[in-house]
Design a protein around this motif. Structure first.
Motif, PDB file in Angstrom:
ATOM      1  N   GLN A  39      -2.606  10.617   4.936  1.00 53.86           N
ATOM      2  CA  GLN A  39      -1.189  10.746   5.256  1.00 53.86           C
ATOM      3  C   GLN A  39      -0.943  12.053   5.987  1.00 53.86           C
ATOM      4  O   GLN A  39      -1.381  13.117   5.546  1.00 53.86           O
ATOM      5  N   THR A  40      -0.232  11.981   7.109  1.00 53.20           N
ATOM      6  CA  THR A  40       0.076  13.180   7.878  1.00 53.20           C
ATOM      7  C   THR A  40       1.271  13.910   7.271  1.00 53.20           C
ATOM      8  O   THR A  40       1.931  13.416   6.356  1.00 53.20           O
ATOM      9  N   LEU A  80       0.826  -1.205   0.000  1.00 56.24           N
ATOM     10  CA  LEU A  80       0.000   0.000   0.000  1.00 56.24           C
ATOM     11  C   LEU A  80       0.864   1.261   0.000  1.00 56.24           C
ATOM     12  O   LEU A  80       0.572   2.232  -0.691  1.00 56.24           O
ATOM     13  N   HIS A  81       1.950   1.227   0.777  1.00 57.07           N
ATOM     14  CA  HIS A  81       2.888   2.351   0.798  1.00 57.07           C
ATOM     15  C   HIS A  81       3.436   2.614  -0.609  1.00 57.07           C
ATOM     16  O   HIS A  81       3.530   3.774  -1.046  1.00 57.07           O
ATOM     17  N   SER A  82       3.779   1.532  -1.321  1.00 54.69           N
ATOM     18  CA  SER A  82       4.307   1.675  -2.687  1.00 54.69           C
ATOM     19  C   SER A  82       3.245   2.201  -3.637  1.00 54.69           C
ATOM     20  O   SER A  82       3.522   3.065  -4.478  1.00 54.69           O
ATOM     21  N   LEU A  83       2.011   1.684  -3.528  1.00 57.40           N
ATOM     22  CA  LEU A  83       0.926   2.167  -4.388  1.00 57.40           C
ATOM     23  C   LEU A  83       0.645   3.644  -4.140  1.00 57.40           C
ATOM     24  O   LEU A  83       0.346   4.404  -5.076  1.00 57.40           O
ATOM     25  N   PHE A  84       0.724   4.069  -2.885  1.00 56.74           N
ATOM     26  CA  PHE A  84       0.516   5.472  -2.550  1.00 56.74           C
ATOM     27  C   PHE A  84       1.551   6.343  -3.256  1.00 56.74           C
ATOM     28  O   PHE A  84       1.223   7.382  -3.843  1.00 56.74           O
ATOM     29  N   ALA A  85       2.817   5.903  -3.222  1.00 58.80           N
ATOM     30  CA  ALA A  85       3.889   6.654  -3.875  1.00 58.80           C
ATOM     31  C   ALA A  85       3.708   6.681  -5.390  1.00 58.80           C
ATOM     32  O   ALA A  85       3.904   7.723  -6.037  1.00 58.80           O
ATOM     33  N   ILE A  86       3.297   5.532  -5.968  1.00 57.61           N
ATOM     34  CA  ILE A  86       3.060   5.475  -7.420  1.00 57.61           C
ATOM     35  C   ILE A  86       1.923   6.413  -7.804  1.00 57.61           C
ATOM     36  O   ILE A  86       1.988   7.134  -8.807  1.00 57.61           O
ATOM     37  N   GLY A  87       0.852   6.410  -6.995  1.00 57.82           N
ATOM     38  CA  GLY A  87      -0.272   7.297  -7.273  1.00 57.82           C
ATOM     39  C   GLY A  87       0.135   8.756  -7.262  1.00 57.82           C
ATOM     40  O   GLY A  87      -0.318   9.548  -8.106  1.00 57.82           O
ATOM     41  N   SER A  88       1.012   9.128  -6.345  1.00 62.08           N
ATOM     42  CA  SER A  88       1.490  10.511  -6.283  1.00 62.08           C
ATOM     43  C   SER A  88       2.278  10.869  -7.533  1.00 62.08           C
ATOM     44  O   SER A  88       2.156  11.977  -8.073  1.00 62.08           O
ATOM     45  N   SER A 121       0.619  15.916  -5.432  1.00 61.58           N
ATOM     46  CA  SER A 121      -0.596  15.133  -5.239  1.00 61.58           C
ATOM     47  C   SER A 121      -0.609  14.491  -3.856  1.00 61.58           C
ATOM     48  O   SER A 121       0.442  14.125  -3.314  1.00 61.58           O
ATOM     49  N   SER A 122      -1.785  14.356  -3.287  1.00 56.06           N
ATOM     50  CA  SER A 122      -1.916  13.734  -1.968  1.00 56.06           C
ATOM     51  C   SER A 122      -1.775  12.219  -2.033  1.00 56.06           C
ATOM     52  O   SER A 122      -1.733  11.553  -1.002  1.00 56.06           O
ATOM     53  N   GLY A 123      -1.703  11.646  -3.250  1.00 60.17           N
ATOM     54  CA  GLY A 123      -1.616  10.196  -3.375  1.00 60.17           C
ATOM     55  C   GLY A 123      -2.996   9.559  -3.275  1.00 60.17           C
ATOM     56  O   GLY A 123      -4.027  10.223  -3.363  1.00 60.17           O
ATOM     57  N   ILE A 124      -3.019   8.253  -3.075  1.00 60.70           N
ATOM     58  CA  ILE A 124      -4.287   7.522  -3.015  1.00 60.70           C
ATOM     59  C   ILE A 124      -5.050   7.912  -1.751  1.00 60.70           C
ATOM     60  O   ILE A 124      -4.526   7.819  -0.640  1.00 60.70           O
TER      61      ILE A 124
END
Length: 218
Positions: free
Chosen positions: A149-150, A116-124, A132-135
């Motif tokens: 994400q804080t 999930l951490h990796s997908l968040f970074a890819i989304g950004s 972008s705030s990411g997923i």
């Protein structure tokens, strides 16, 4: 409306806390089978799972959870008999088998948190907009995943029923509990797993109240 699970992931992508609501056990299916077994089973990740064939709600990927009332422990029954050997012997039929999706192990949770951490970074990175705030959300027909994400990179992830409302407010309350009972704890080290009874109790109480009474009552 239901809150299923909570995950807290540090800025490096490591799982530092998880919570599963007590009323969200995965459903199981029990059926009596005659010989030969029409489902093809195999050992995967130390569990006996369905590799081919589906019937009566039993699907590929479901694991054997028990046989004739005897719980499964990985690829063995509780009495140490090997599951595939029991199912391969005609003398054991007719036989009652319980299938379902087993609870996630801690290693599986750690792996999913990292993904999930990796997908968040890819989304950004894929976003056409800068910074972008990411997923923020991912939705299926049976659950919805929400992520906040804080500023320090800690991610709060909550998995809910698709109809669950006011999730942003719940995420804000989760952060308040984290700040009050983890960050202000003199024995807690930043980005390390959270092991504090007061944090556990406060977070679980907040989630239970939000689930039953609504966010305005917590």
């Amino acid at each position: 409306m239901t809150i299923f699970s909570v995950y807290i992931i540090n800025k490096a992508g490591s799982l530092i806390y998880h919570y599963d609501a007590p009323n969200t056990a995965r459903p199981a299916i029990e059926k009596t089978f005659s010989y030969p077994l029409e489902l093809v089973l195999k050992v995967f990740d130390e569990k006996v799972v369905v590799a081919f064939g589906e019937r009566d709600g039993i699907k590929v990927g479901h694991a054997v959870l028990g046989i004739n009332g005897m719980p499964a422990e990985g690829r063995f029954l509780k009495d140490k008999r090997e599951i595939l050997e029991v199912l391969g012997s005609e003398k054991n039929y007719p036989i009652n088998i319980k299938f379902g999706r087993p609870p996630l192990s801690i290693n599986e949770r750690i792996m999913l948190a990292s993904m999930l951490h990796s997908l968040f970074a890819i989304g950004s990175q894929l976003s056409p907009e800068p910074q972008s705030s990411g997923i923020r959300t991912m939705e299926t027909d049976t659950f919805k995943l929400h992520c906040h994400q804080t500023m320090t990179g800690v991610k709060f992830v909550i998995i809910t029923d698709p109809k669950q409302g006011h999730v942003d407010a719940i995420l804000k309350k989760m952060y308040e509990v984290y700040a009050d009972f983890a960050l202000k704890n003199p024995f807690y080290s930043l980005d390390m797993p959270i092991r504090a009874e007061l944090f556990d109790a406060s977070l679980q109480s907040m989630l239970e109240q939000a689930d039953k009474l609504g966010i305005s009552n917590i």
